[in-house]
Scaffold this motif. Structure first.
Motif, mmCIF file in Angstrom:
data_model
loop_
_atom_site.group_PDB
_atom_site.id
_atom_site.type_symbol
_atom_site.label_atom_id
_atom_site.label_comp_id
_atom_site.label_asym_id
_atom_site.label_seq_id
_atom_site.Cartn_x
_atom_site.Cartn_y
_atom_site.Cartn_z
ATOM 1 N N SER A 1 33.469 37.424 48.865
ATOM 2 C CA SER A 1 33.821 36.065 49.268
ATOM 3 C C SER A 1 34.906 35.551 48.326
ATOM 4 O O SER A 1 34.800 35.726 47.107
ATOM 5 N N ILE A 2 35.928 34.930 48.912
ATOM 6 C CA ILE A 2 37.037 34.419 48.102
ATOM 7 C C ILE A 2 37.245 32.939 48.414
ATOM 8 O O ILE A 2 37.425 32.567 49.572
ATOM 9 N N ALA A 3 37.203 32.097 47.371
ATOM 10 C CA ALA A 3 37.456 30.662 47.540
ATOM 11 C C ALA A 3 38.947 30.404 47.322
ATOM 12 O O ALA A 3 39.492 30.761 46.269
ATOM 13 N N LEU A 4 39.597 29.833 48.314
ATOM 14 C CA LEU A 4 41.024 29.525 48.215
ATOM 15 C C LEU A 4 41.182 28.017 48.079
ATOM 16 O O LEU A 4 40.498 27.254 48.767
ATOM 17 N N THR A 5 42.100 27.587 47.221
ATOM 18 C CA THR A 5 42.347 26.154 47.053
ATOM 19 C C THR A 5 43.226 25.653 48.194
ATOM 20 O O THR A 5 44.304 26.197 48.438
ATOM 21 N N LYS A 6 42.725 24.643 48.898
ATOM 22 C CA LYS A 6 43.519 24.128 50.012
ATOM 23 C C LYS A 6 44.584 23.154 49.508
ATOM 24 O O LYS A 6 44.535 22.679 48.375
ATOM 25 N N GLY A 7 45.557 22.876 50.371
ATOM 26 C CA GLY A 7 46.637 21.973 49.953
ATOM 27 C C GLY A 7 47.858 22.751 49.517
ATOM 28 O O GLY A 7 48.197 23.761 50.115
ATOM 29 N N ASP B 1 32.979 35.254 45.018
ATOM 30 C CA ASP B 1 33.162 36.273 43.979
ATOM 31 C C ASP B 1 34.479 36.045 43.250
ATOM 32 O O ASP B 1 34.586 36.285 42.054
ATOM 33 N N LEU B 2 35.486 35.641 44.032
ATOM 34 C CA LEU B 2 36.801 35.368 43.453
ATOM 35 C C LEU B 2 37.269 33.987 43.894
ATOM 36 O O LEU B 2 36.810 33.465 44.916
ATOM 37 N N GLY B 3 38.246 33.446 43.152
ATOM 38 C CA GLY B 3 38.860 32.175 43.547
ATOM 39 C C GLY B 3 40.332 32.193 43.199
ATOM 40 O O GLY B 3 40.744 32.902 42.276
#
Ligand code: PRP
Length: 215
Positions: A4-10, A66-68
């Motif tokens: 799972s990868i969290a991406l910063t929106k904007g 797991d990653l961001g």
């Protein structure tokens, strides 16, 4: 194992998604996203979340991601319970100190007031100078705070410098450069090491490729 990868929106979102696409990942759903917030990769066993920058740290710290991918500004201001693994060299900007031109802020003796979205960064900067600083937390349009007389100066992000210029503020000092970083959950780095390293290597290849293209 799936990742799972969290991406910063904007601001960072488009550049990050473009980089994942260059890596050959199946990010079609992220490009045509509507209001969805969770996206499955169409080629790899990866799930992406789109979140606000501070939440990116939180999801990675708690191992939900797991990653961001998040800005160094958020990392400097926020927690530290993850590994910072890679500089993507996108979203480049910097932290600056600025004020109205007639205030000699950095040579001022006595108490000064600083408006900022980044209290920890601002406090560390002025404490290192031994200055007597009061930090006033502002949530947006920080440039307004010295204009309206709430504070003597600001610590904020500058990208093009247009916002400062259009509001009559001048840069007094650079605090540090900022760019997007990949962070990794500590447990994931042990338990999913191969999968995590594969993504990091793919992204690192793109960083090198982009750097070579800009030479
Ligand atoms: C950031 C930052 C500055 C502006 C700088 O704000 O806080 O206001 O961008 O960019 P520039 O140097 O290219 O003009 P953002 O647009 O993220 O909005 P906010 O002020 O509502 O947080």
């Amino acid at each position: 194992m799936s990742l799972s990868i969290a991406l910063t929106k904007g601001r960072l979102e488009k550049k990050t998604v473009a980089m994942l696409e260059e890596c050959g990942y199946g990010i079609e759903n992220l490009k045509d996203k509507g209001r969805a917030l969770v996206f499955e990769d169409t080629k790899k066993d990866i799930r992406y979340f789109l979140v606000k920058s501070n939440d990116c740290l939180t999801y990675v710290e708690h191992g939900v991601a797991d990653l961001g991918v998040v800005g160094k500004d958020t990392i400097l201001e926020g927690g530290k319970e993850y590994y910072e693994m890679l500089d993507l060299e996108i979203g480049k900007c910097k932290f600056i100190v600025a004020s109205l031109p007639d205030i000699d802020l950095l040579n001022k003796v006595g108490h000064i007031k600083i408006g900022t979205k980044y209290p920890n960064v601002a406090k560390a900067y002025f404490n290192a100078k031994g200055m007597d600083v009061e930090i006033i937390k502002i949530d947006g349009s920080v440039e307004l705070s010295p204009i309206l007389g709430l504070c003597d100066g600001i610590v904020d992000i500058m990208e093009t410098g247009t916002t400062l210029k259009e509001n009559g503020l001048v840069v007094l000092d650079d605090v540090c450069p900022i760019s997007a970083r990949v962070i990794v959950n500590k447990a994931s780095f042990k338990l999913k090491r191969q999968e995590v390293m594969d993504v990091l290597k793919d992204l690192e290849r793109m960083v090198k490729q982009n750097a070579a293209a800009h030479q």
